[in-house]
Each structure stands twice: as C-alpha cells, then as structure tokens.
Design a protein around this motif. Structure first.
Motif, PDB file in Angstrom:
ATOM      1  N   VAL A  64       0.839  -1.201   0.000  1.00 27.86           N
ATOM      2  CA  VAL A  64       0.000   0.000   0.000  1.00 27.86           C
ATOM      3  C   VAL A  64       0.871   1.248   0.000  1.00 27.86           C
ATOM      4  O   VAL A  64       0.583   2.230  -0.695  1.00 27.86           O
ATOM      5  CB  VAL A  64      -0.953  -0.004   1.219  1.00 27.86           C
ATOM      6  N   LEU A 231      -7.618  -3.288  -3.642  1.00 26.77           N
ATOM      7  CA  LEU A 231      -7.269  -3.601  -2.259  1.00 26.77           C
ATOM      8  C   LEU A 231      -8.503  -3.886  -1.422  1.00 26.77           C
ATOM      9  O   LEU A 231      -8.491  -4.771  -0.558  1.00 26.77           O
ATOM     10  CB  LEU A 231      -6.477  -2.447  -1.653  1.00 26.77           C
ATOM     11  N   THR A 235      -8.805  -7.377   0.681  1.00 30.06           N
ATOM     12  CA  THR A 235      -8.703  -7.291   2.139  1.00 30.06           C
ATOM     13  C   THR A 235      -9.647  -8.248   2.873  1.00 30.06           C
ATOM     14  O   THR A 235      -9.213  -8.914   3.833  1.00 30.06           O
ATOM     15  CB  THR A 235      -8.954  -5.839   2.600  1.00 30.06           C
TER      16      THR A 235
END
Length: 259
Positions: A64, A231, A235
């Motif tokens: 990230v 993402l 996740t």
C-alpha cells in the motif's frame, strides 16, 4: 480515494503490529520461557502456525505504501536505509531459524536456530522502534539518532516482549506457561493482558501516522482509482484467512510439533 488509501495503510500496519507483534514478542523471550530443548520447541510451536500469515500484513503494508504513497515511500527508503536493512536482516534470520530448526543434526544445531529466532526477533522489535522514533518526528527522510531514539526503540521492544508474554499465557502449558504467567501476573484472566498490549501495539502505527503528511504524498487520483478498489476486494479475503488460522489453532499447545 485518498482517505480510503490512508485507512487501508493504517489497517494493515495495525494488523501487522498486533498479530506479528505476538509471535515476535514470544520469540524474543524463548530462552527465558523455554529452559530446555523440549520446552523451547514448545514455545516455538505456540506461534509457528501464525508467523507466516502474520507477515503477510507487513507485505501488504509495504504494498500500500509503495502503490498509494510512492513519494513517501521514496523518502522512507532513502532516509531509513539502516533501519530497513536491520529490519529485513532480523526478519530473515528469525525465519531461517524457524525453518531450519528441525532440519539439522543434534541439539547444538537446534540451539543455534533457537538463538537465531531470539536474536532475529529482538532485531525486528528494536528496528521497528527505531523506525517509529523517526516517523514520530514527522521527518521520515532522516534516521532517528540520539538518546530519544534509543529510548523509543527500547520502549517499543519492551512492549513487543509484553505482548508476547500475553500471547504465551494464552497458548502455552506446563513450565513455560508458569514462567509467562509469573511475569504477567496472576490477577485477572490471561486474555486481559493480551488485550491491553494489543491495544497499545495497534496504537503505535496510528500514532506514527498522525505525524506523516499522508494526504500530500498520495499518488495521483487515477492511480488510487485503480489500486484502492482492488485492495478493498482483497482485504476481506486476507481477514477471512487470518481468522480461520487463529480459529483453527486457538487451543493451547500441549506437545511440540511443526518444528
């Protein structure tokens, strides 16, 4: 998108600090918790099923940072090279000790691998504290120096160890459990110590994040528009796998295995 990127970065950093902090802290205290080869193997068995899954959170944090905050990542990489090298070295030595322990001849080999786990765990904890000392100044491009950096690194390492003790009281049995319980204290339930240190461990990266110029260093909106949704899709899978691992190995260890 910038806000979501910051939230994701904080989520992964907190996840690694809390989850990996438990096995790192336990590894730091392996020689004290386990006085014999059998007991040390029991201590390592307590966190062996978790350490690889926990490390994924650090990889996700780095991903990230690189993808969503490339300018900040450049500052960190150029300014914190000694810290990053120490962190990666400790990480490698620790994992090598865990992987190699059961693959060599004799007790001397196993004792050497146990030492690698302990030294690597201490190096990771101290390096993390050293990095936080720099981040808290708001100058990620400069390595922290001086007494304040040393004290911060030692304090963070002590918190790692306390977190590992809380984890050990939840997972161990026999004499290693009694030694961990002796330091944690007999008042209250074992999970209370772990919950307290987990909150403190999770607060460390959040505290450091408040001192960083994250919105100003975010990637272009077009880049965030591609990365952040991806993402957000990945996740939940990471969380589900992590929850499955902790549920599967939720019971105390009664005999050595895995290593």
């Amino acid at each position: 998108m910038e806000t979501l990127a910051i939230v994701l970065l904080a989520f992964f950093a907190v996840g690694w600090s809390v989850l990996a902090g438990a096995d790192i802290g336990t590894g730091m205290l392996t020689p004290w918790l386990g006085r014999s080869d059998h007991e040390r193997r029991l201590v390592l068995t307590s966190f062996a099923p978790f350490f690889l899954g926990n490390e994924v959170w650090l990889v996700a944090t780095a991903g990230v940072l690189v993808g969503c905050f490339p300018a900040l990542e450049g500052d960190l990489l150029s300014g914190q090279i000694p810290v990053v090298v120490a962190l990666l070295t400790g990480w490698t030595v620790r994992d090598a000790g865990l992987w190699s322990r059961g693959r060599g001849p004799g007790p001397r080999w196993r004792a050497t691998c146990d030492g690698a786990v302990t030294c690597g765990s201490w190096t990771v904890a101290l390096s993390w504290g050293w990095l936080l000392a720099a981040l808290l100044t708001g100058r990620p491009y400069t390595t922290a120096t001086g007494p304040s950096a040393v004290l911060t690194a030692l304090a963070v390492a002590a918190l790692f160890a306390a977190h590992g003790l809380g984890f050990a009281t939840l997972r161990l049995t026999g004499r290693p459990y009694e030694r961990a319980r002796l330091l944690v204290g007999h008042a209250g339930r074992p999970w209370q110590s772990f919950a307290l240190t987990a909150g403190l461990m999770g607060g460390l990266p959040l505290w450091a994040g408040t001192a960083l110029p994250l919105p100003e260093r975010a990637a272009a909106p077009s880049t965030l528009g591609l990365l952040v949704p991806a993402l957000l899709c990945v996740t939940p899978l990471l969380v589900a796998v992590q929850a499955w691992i902790w549920h599967t190995f939720r019971h105390r260890v009664t005999r050595p295995s895995y290593l």
